[in-house]
Design an enzyme around this catalytic site. Sequence first.
Site, PDB file in Angstrom:
ATOM      1  N   LYS A   1    -103.380 -39.878  74.170  1.00  0.00           N
ATOM      2  CA  LYS A   1    -101.932 -40.010  74.341  1.00  0.00           C
ATOM      3  C   LYS A   1    -101.271 -39.703  73.008  1.00  0.00           C
ATOM      4  O   LYS A   1    -101.641 -40.263  71.991  1.00  0.00           O
ATOM      5  CB  LYS A   1    -101.565 -41.407  74.821  1.00  0.00           C
TER       6      LYS A   1
ATOM      7  N   CYS B   1     -88.268 -42.464  74.846  1.00  0.00           N
ATOM      8  CA  CYS B   1     -88.959 -41.674  75.875  1.00  0.00           C
ATOM      9  C   CYS B   1     -89.070 -40.206  75.470  1.00  0.00           C
ATOM     10  O   CYS B   1     -88.118 -39.620  74.964  1.00  0.00           O
ATOM     11  CB  CYS B   1     -88.171 -41.781  77.184  1.00  0.00           C
TER      12      CYS B   1
ATOM     13  N   CYS C   1     -91.079 -38.272  77.887  1.00  0.00           N
ATOM     14  CA  CYS C   1     -91.562 -37.669  79.130  1.00  0.00           C
ATOM     15  C   CYS C   1     -90.405 -37.333  80.082  1.00  0.00           C
ATOM     16  O   CYS C   1     -90.602 -36.684  81.083  1.00  0.00           O
ATOM     17  CB  CYS C   1     -92.558 -38.587  79.833  1.00  0.00           C
TER      18      CYS C   1
ATOM     19  N   CYS D   1     -87.954 -45.820  76.188  1.00  0.00           N
ATOM     20  CA  CYS D   1     -89.189 -45.726  76.975  1.00  0.00           C
ATOM     21  C   CYS D   1     -89.372 -46.976  77.832  1.00  0.00           C
ATOM     22  O   CYS D   1     -89.153 -48.091  77.369  1.00  0.00           O
ATOM     23  CB  CYS D   1     -90.372 -45.584  76.025  1.00  0.00           C
TER      24      CYS D   1
ATOM     25  N   HIS E   1     -94.298 -42.779  81.317  1.00  0.00           N
ATOM     26  CA  HIS E   1     -95.232 -41.720  80.927  1.00  0.00           C
ATOM     27  C   HIS E   1     -96.644 -41.998  81.448  1.00  0.00           C
ATOM     28  O   HIS E   1     -97.407 -41.064  81.676  1.00  0.00           O
ATOM     29  CB  HIS E   1     -95.239 -41.528  79.400  1.00  0.00           C
TER      30      HIS E   1
END
Length: 98
Positions: free
Chosen positions: A46, A64, A66, A75, A79
Site C-alpha cells: 500500500k 484521500c 483514491c 480519508c 481505499h
Amino acid sequence: MASLFSTTYASLSYGGRGPAASKPPRRMVAVRAEAINPDIRKTEEKVVDSVLLPEISKPVTAYCRCWRSGTFPLCDGSHLKHNKATGDNVGPLLLKLK
C-alpha cells in the site's frame, strides 16, 4: 370524481405539491472499478506517503488519494475496498506534526 382524483394524484406524483416537490432529483454516478495507481511503487502493498509539518491542528490527518472517500478530501478507509476490487495499492496521504 375519478378525473378529480387522477388530476390530484398526478400533481402530487410529479412534483406539483407536497414535500417531495421541493427536493431536487437524485443523480446517480457510476464509478468504474479501475486502478488509480497504474505504475507508481507497485512493489509496495500500500502506497502511503507522510509529510511532516511544523504547525498543524491535529497530530495526524489522513487525506484521500483514491477518490472514493465519503468524507473527501479526508480519508475514511475506502481505499481498502477499492484496492481489493481493483488490485490497486493506493493509500492515504498523511500529514503529521513534526
